[in-house]
Design an enzyme around this catalytic site. Structure first.
Site, mmCIF file in Angstrom:
data_model
loop_
_atom_site.group_PDB
_atom_site.id
_atom_site.type_symbol
_atom_site.label_atom_id
_atom_site.label_comp_id
_atom_site.label_asym_id
_atom_site.label_seq_id
_atom_site.Cartn_x
_atom_site.Cartn_y
_atom_site.Cartn_z
ATOM 1 C CB CYS A 85 -0.924 -0.015 1.215
ATOM 2 S SG CYS A 85 -1.985 1.419 1.232
ATOM 3 N N GLY A 117 -2.759 -7.756 -10.345
ATOM 4 C CA GLY A 117 -2.619 -6.498 -11.074
ATOM 5 C C GLY A 117 -3.159 -6.597 -12.476
HETATM 6 C C1 LIG Z 1 -10.280 0.809 -3.293
HETATM 7 C C2 LIG Z 1 -9.037 -0.043 -3.214
HETATM 8 C C3 LIG Z 1 -8.537 -0.377 -1.974
HETATM 9 C C4 LIG Z 1 -7.407 -1.190 -1.877
HETATM 10 N N1 LIG Z 1 -6.984 -1.573 -0.635
HETATM 11 C C5 LIG Z 1 -5.982 -2.469 -0.528
HETATM 12 C C6 LIG Z 1 -5.629 -3.029 0.731
HETATM 13 O O1 LIG Z 1 -6.231 -2.716 1.769
HETATM 14 N N2 LIG Z 1 -4.635 -3.939 0.758
HETATM 15 C C7 LIG Z 1 -3.979 -4.339 -0.388
HETATM 16 O O2 LIG Z 1 -3.103 -5.199 -0.316
HETATM 17 N N3 LIG Z 1 -4.285 -3.836 -1.571
HETATM 18 C C8 LIG Z 1 -5.279 -2.922 -1.670
HETATM 19 N N4 LIG Z 1 -5.623 -2.440 -2.906
HETATM 20 C C9 LIG Z 1 -4.864 -2.873 -4.099
HETATM 21 C C10 LIG Z 1 -5.475 -4.122 -4.691
HETATM 22 O O3 LIG Z 1 -5.456 -5.188 -3.764
HETATM 23 C C11 LIG Z 1 -4.685 -4.568 -5.919
HETATM 24 O O4 LIG Z 1 -3.361 -4.873 -5.554
HETATM 25 C C12 LIG Z 1 -4.645 -3.517 -7.018
HETATM 26 O O5 LIG Z 1 -5.900 -2.882 -7.193
HETATM 27 C C13 LIG Z 1 -4.193 -4.146 -8.341
HETATM 28 O O6 LIG Z 1 -4.981 -5.261 -8.671
HETATM 29 P P1 LIG Z 1 -6.259 -5.175 -9.669
HETATM 30 O O7 LIG Z 1 -5.744 -4.587 -10.948
HETATM 31 O O8 LIG Z 1 -6.725 -6.585 -9.811
HETATM 32 O O9 LIG Z 1 -7.235 -4.258 -9.011
HETATM 33 C C14 LIG Z 1 -6.743 -1.632 -3.039
HETATM 34 C C15 LIG Z 1 -7.257 -1.284 -4.284
HETATM 35 C C16 LIG Z 1 -8.391 -0.497 -4.389
HETATM 36 C C17 LIG Z 1 -8.945 -0.142 -5.743
#
Ligand SMILES: Cc1cc2nc3c(=O)[nH]c(=O)nc-3n(C[C@H](O)[C@H](O)[C@H](O)COP(=O)(O)O)c2cc1C
Length: 318
Positions: A83, A195
């Protein structure tokens, strides 16, 4: 995901896939130790398998929280090393810990000593001006010395100064090749990729060479994408649950929770994407958005929203 994968969201997603592993929002060690635990980490038994994600960098506090997670029945405890938000950096946890693999190793070691559930790490491939491959490999090798075996890698860098958390989810380029290389060089480890993965076909492609796939935004914004997960990846025999069946499964939960005083909106806000891409999706979202916040709103609001969808789907098919 913060503000997204709370208990109502997880219960809802569990109605779509019985087997995918669900993660909580990140909860800081301070909150777990001093906060209202039932509100912060309470969950419904139906949510299993479910992992608690922690934010922190103090080995003792993380060990204490891992013990709490285990005693609350979590199936896994995960440390957030991905994060990028300022708030998180000032607390010295999240992605900035990519620069401190020895400290992360101490944290993971302490957590592993404290519990028998899996202790996992979610990281980036690097931060700021780190060279990606040496950063990722060095980080994982150091942490794996503690005996940790499961690594979830968000396959892009985090830029801690200059990009917002939102930009950090889109702007640094995805480097799936580095996550694959990690698995190739460390076949002994369980490597999960995250991702930009939005379809089960894409997930299947990754699973040809990796051990797991984590869906973030796609699983939230278009939750029905999970409907065929059990059959495709977990050997399930049942056909994918339909959107209508998901709604039907949610109604008793909504009844129970609203009777307990949970505002309907706290549940339905996670369901807005259920009909994503389908006729009636807009009416579904609009009806829920305009009515779920009203005092006394309950399951009937959701039933009416579904009826609107059905009417439009019938009209579209005619
Ligand atoms: C609203 C929001 C909140 C997120 N909160 C966290 C979190 O608390 N912990 C975490 O590891 N990643 C968090 N992420 C990142 C996602 O877990 C992920 O790594 C990132 O969105 C990329 O993956 P994706 O393209 O499948 O969304 C968050 C993403 C979003 C959009």
């Amino acid at each position: 995901m913060m503000e997204w994968t709370d208990r109502h969201c997880r219960f809802f997603l569990r109605q779509i896939s019985r087997h995918c592993l669900l993660y909580t929002e990140m909860v800081t060690t301070g909150a777990v130790i001093h906060g209202d635990r039932d509100r912060l980490i309470g969950f419904d038994p139906a949510e299993h398998p479910v992992a608690l994600q922690l934010g922190g960098s103090d080995p003792k506090a993380l060990a204490a929280c891992a013990r709490i997670a285990e005693s609350w029945g979590y199936d896994e405890v995960n440390l957030n090393v991905g994060c990028p938000s300022d708030r998180v950096q000032s607390g010295r946890f999240g992605a900035c810990l990519m620069a401190e693999p020895d400290l992360v190793a101490r944290c993971i070691g302490a957590m592993r000593d404290a519990v028998s559930i899996p202790v996992t790490v979610k990281s980036r491939i690097g931060i700021d001006d780190q060279e990606e491959w040496p950063a990722l490999k060095g980080f994982v090798d150091t942490v794996a010395e503690t005996g940790a075996t499961r690594f979830i890698v968000h396959a892009r860098k985090a830029i801690l100064s200059g990009l917002s958390p939102k930009e950090n989810r889109d702007i640094p380029p995805l480097r799936y090749d580095l996550v694959r290389r990690l698995k190739a060089e460390r076949p002994d480890l369980t490597v999960v990729i995250n991702g930009g993965i939005t379809t089960l076909d894409a997930a299947e492609g990754h699973l040809a060479v990796l051990d797991g796939v984590m869906l973030g935004r796609a699983g939230y914004q278009n939750p029905h994408v999970l409907a065929d997960v059990d059959r495709r990846f977990f050997g399930g025999a049942a056909p994918p649950v339909t959107r209508d069946q998901v709604v039907a499964r949610m109604l008793p939960y909504i009844e129970r929770e609203t009777v307990r005083g949970v505002p309907l909106k706290a549940i339905t806000r996670h369901m807005l994407g259920l009909f994503q891409g389908m006729p009636g999706a807009k009416s579904w979202r609009r009806h829920l958005s305009e009515n779920a916040h009203r005092p006394g709103a309950g399951p009937e609001v959701v039933e009416t929203a579904l009826a609107l969808v059905r009417r439009q789907a019938t009209a579209a098919a005619a």
